[in-house]
Design a protein around this motif. Structure first.
Motif, PDB file in Angstrom:
ATOM      1  N   GLU A 156       0.656   5.845  -0.739  1.00  0.00           N
ATOM      2  CA  GLU A 156      -0.278   6.949  -0.884  1.00  0.00           C
ATOM      3  C   GLU A 156       0.143   7.890  -1.988  1.00  0.00           C
ATOM      4  O   GLU A 156       1.324   8.159  -2.170  1.00  0.00           O
ATOM      5  CB  GLU A 156      -0.383   7.717   0.431  1.00  0.00           C
ATOM      6  CG  GLU A 156      -1.266   6.965   1.384  1.00  0.00           C
ATOM      7  CD  GLU A 156      -1.496   7.696   2.669  1.00  0.00           C
ATOM      8  OE1 GLU A 156      -0.916   8.781   2.862  1.00  0.00           O
ATOM      9  OE2 GLU A 156      -2.263   7.168   3.475  1.00  0.00           O
TER      10      GLU A 156
ATOM     11  N   VAL B  37      -4.735   9.549  -1.392  1.00  0.00           N
ATOM     12  CA  VAL B  37      -5.500   8.356  -1.703  1.00  0.00           C
ATOM     13  C   VAL B  37      -4.587   7.146  -1.555  1.00  0.00           C
ATOM     14  O   VAL B  37      -3.461   7.146  -2.034  1.00  0.00           O
ATOM     15  CB  VAL B  37      -6.048   8.420  -3.140  1.00  0.00           C
ATOM     16  CG1 VAL B  37      -6.839   7.171  -3.467  1.00  0.00           C
ATOM     17  CG2 VAL B  37      -6.909   9.648  -3.316  1.00  0.00           C
TER      18      VAL B  37
ATOM     19  N   LYS C  63      -3.320   0.376  -3.757  1.00  0.00           N
ATOM     20  CA  LYS C  63      -2.965  -0.986  -3.340  1.00  0.00           C
ATOM     21  C   LYS C  63      -2.535  -1.794  -4.549  1.00  0.00           C
ATOM     22  O   LYS C  63      -3.018  -1.555  -5.661  1.00  0.00           O
ATOM     23  CB  LYS C  63      -4.169  -1.677  -2.705  1.00  0.00           C
ATOM     24  CG  LYS C  63      -4.656  -1.014  -1.438  1.00  0.00           C
ATOM     25  CD  LYS C  63      -5.882  -1.719  -0.911  1.00  0.00           C
ATOM     26  CE  LYS C  63      -6.409  -0.990   0.316  1.00  0.00           C
ATOM     27  NZ  LYS C  63      -7.632  -1.585   0.834  1.00  0.00           N
TER      28      LYS C  63
ATOM     29  N   GLU D  87       0.851  -1.188   0.000  1.00  0.00           N
ATOM     30  CA  GLU D  87       0.000   0.000   0.000  1.00  0.00           C
ATOM     31  C   GLU D  87       0.878   1.226   0.000  1.00  0.00           C
ATOM     32  O   GLU D  87       1.927   1.237   0.635  1.00  0.00           O
ATOM     33  CB  GLU D  87      -0.873   0.037   1.259  1.00  0.00           C
ATOM     34  CG  GLU D  87      -2.048  -0.880   1.176  1.00  0.00           C
ATOM     35  CD  GLU D  87      -2.987  -0.731   2.359  1.00  0.00           C
ATOM     36  OE1 GLU D  87      -2.938   0.319   3.040  1.00  0.00           O
ATOM     37  OE2 GLU D  87      -3.762  -1.663   2.586  1.00  0.00           O
TER      38      GLU D  87
ATOM     39  N   CYS E 235     -14.819  -4.174  -6.425  1.00  0.00           N
ATOM     40  CA  CYS E 235     -14.478  -4.575  -5.056  1.00  0.00           C
ATOM     41  C   CYS E 235     -12.988  -4.925  -5.001  1.00  0.00           C
ATOM     42  O   CYS E 235     -12.334  -5.046  -6.017  1.00  0.00           O
ATOM     43  CB  CYS E 235     -15.293  -5.791  -4.625  1.00  0.00           C
ATOM     44  SG  CYS E 235     -17.054  -5.476  -4.533  1.00  0.00           S
ATOM     45  N   MET E 236     -12.484  -5.104  -3.776  1.00  0.00           N
ATOM     46  CA  MET E 236     -11.086  -5.459  -3.617  1.00  0.00           C
ATOM     47  C   MET E 236     -10.933  -6.977  -3.585  1.00  0.00           C
ATOM     48  O   MET E 236     -11.535  -7.643  -2.739  1.00  0.00           O
ATOM     49  CB  MET E 236     -10.535  -4.858  -2.313  1.00  0.00           C
ATOM     50  CG  MET E 236     -10.496  -3.341  -2.329  1.00  0.00           C
ATOM     51  SD  MET E 236      -9.376  -2.742  -3.606  1.00  0.00           S
ATOM     52  CE  MET E 236     -10.017  -1.078  -3.841  1.00  0.00           C
TER      53      MET E 236
END
Lengths: 170, 152
Positions: free
Chosen positions: A70, A82, A85, A68, A108-109
């Protein structure tokens, strides 16, 4: 006051004027080459599109691992950080692959091996969408295209990721 | 999905896939000086939480505007008003409704609510940009999405 004004001689006046005008002209001439010389410093934007995701290349394995990071996103009204990922792994040819976890069905993830009955696959919990390890959507499940892939590059042994693009169009 | 133009256009095309509503319950008041800051803080972080939850499950959930009410209002009366929202929502094929909130007073009325209450204990952080807070959001989003998935 008028006495003081007379103290500026013709010679001095010309000197000041010429130095001033000459200075501006010289500055004008120097500006463009100078600007070009330091341009790379002023524009890190080539790198700006890539972000260090805090993962050393040596730590990338054959197993997809989540990372992850940003980025600052600016839309018309808001500027916000934001979270991005990705799943990162090395494929059979030892090439680095960074896939977006956003399901290409409705967003969706997905997670790696998210379903016990489907090992070695990405799984979307929303509508049981599945993808093989290389991101290819599995027929018979809702997604109609592969997971998007991030552009990547390696600098000083660290992984940098850029934008995600649909596979096949890159 | 968010209740926003772009998402709604997608929703209308794919509504058979989207069966879950996320409707945060957010109290409002400007009375009691000593409490306003806390309530507004809770409002802020519940908004962040709900948006992050939607991102995790966006393909099957719709995060609609928060149900907002005056903090001191009678909860049973609010439930009647809430039911008018739910009646409207159910014009579309939604099966599951979740109401995340930090307002614990709903807990006693849970049985009468027209959906599933998700009461979260609030966390106090100095700075909502802090790593600590992001971790809190992240962990709670994962746990609550697992809870929601157990209803599917």
């Amino acid at each position: 006051m008028s006495d003081k004004k007379k103290q500026v001689t013709r010679r001095q006046f010309l000197n000041y004027t010429l130095t001033g005008v000459g200075g501006f002209m010289a500055a004008g001439l120097l500006m463009s080459p100078l600007r070009m010389a330091i341009d790379p410093v002023l524009q890190p934007s080539g790198d700006g599109d890539y972000a260090n995701v805090g993962l050393a290349v040596d730590d990338i394995t054959k197993d997809p691992q989540p990372v992850e990071w940003e980025i600052e996103q600016v839309d018309a009204w808001y500027k916000s950080d934001v979270t991005q990922k990705a799943f990162v792994f090395k494929d059979d040819k030892d090439e680095i692959v960074a896939l977006s976890p956003k399901c290409t069905h409705l967003g969706c993830m997905v997670s790696w091996e998210g379903s016990e009955s489907h090992p070695d696959q990405f799984y979307c919990p929303c509508h049981d969408g599945r993808f093989t390890k290389d991101g290819t959507n599995i027929e018979g499940t809702p997604p109609t295209e592969p997971l998007h892939e991030y552009e990547h590059k390696v600098e000083d042994g660290m992984l940098f990721l850029g934008k995600a693009y649909p596979r096949g169009e890159a | 999905m968010q209740w926003q133009q772009d998402d709604i256009k997608k929703y209308v095309q794919a509504k058979e896939y989207i069966d879950t509503i996320i409707m945060p319950l957010q109290p409002f008041h400007l009375t009691k000086d000593e409490k306003i800051a806390q309530t507004s803080y809770e409002n802020e972080i519940l908004t962040i939480f709900s948006n992050e939850l939607e991102k995790e499950l966006s393909g099957r959930t719709m995060r609609i505007p928060s149900y907002t009410y005056v903090r001191s209002a009678d909860k049973e009366k609010e439930i009647e008003r809430m039911k008018t929202w739910v009646t409207d929502i159910q014009e579309q094929p939604f099966e599951h409704l979740f109401f995340p909130t930090f307002d614990m007073t709903w807990k006693k009325h849970e049985i009468n609510l027209p959906g599933n209450l998700i009461w979260l204990p609030v966390t106090q952080v100095e700075e909502i940009q802090s790593k600590e807070f992001k971790k809190w959001i992240h962990e709670n989003v994962l746990q609550v999405s697992e809870l929601i998935r157990s209803y599917w």
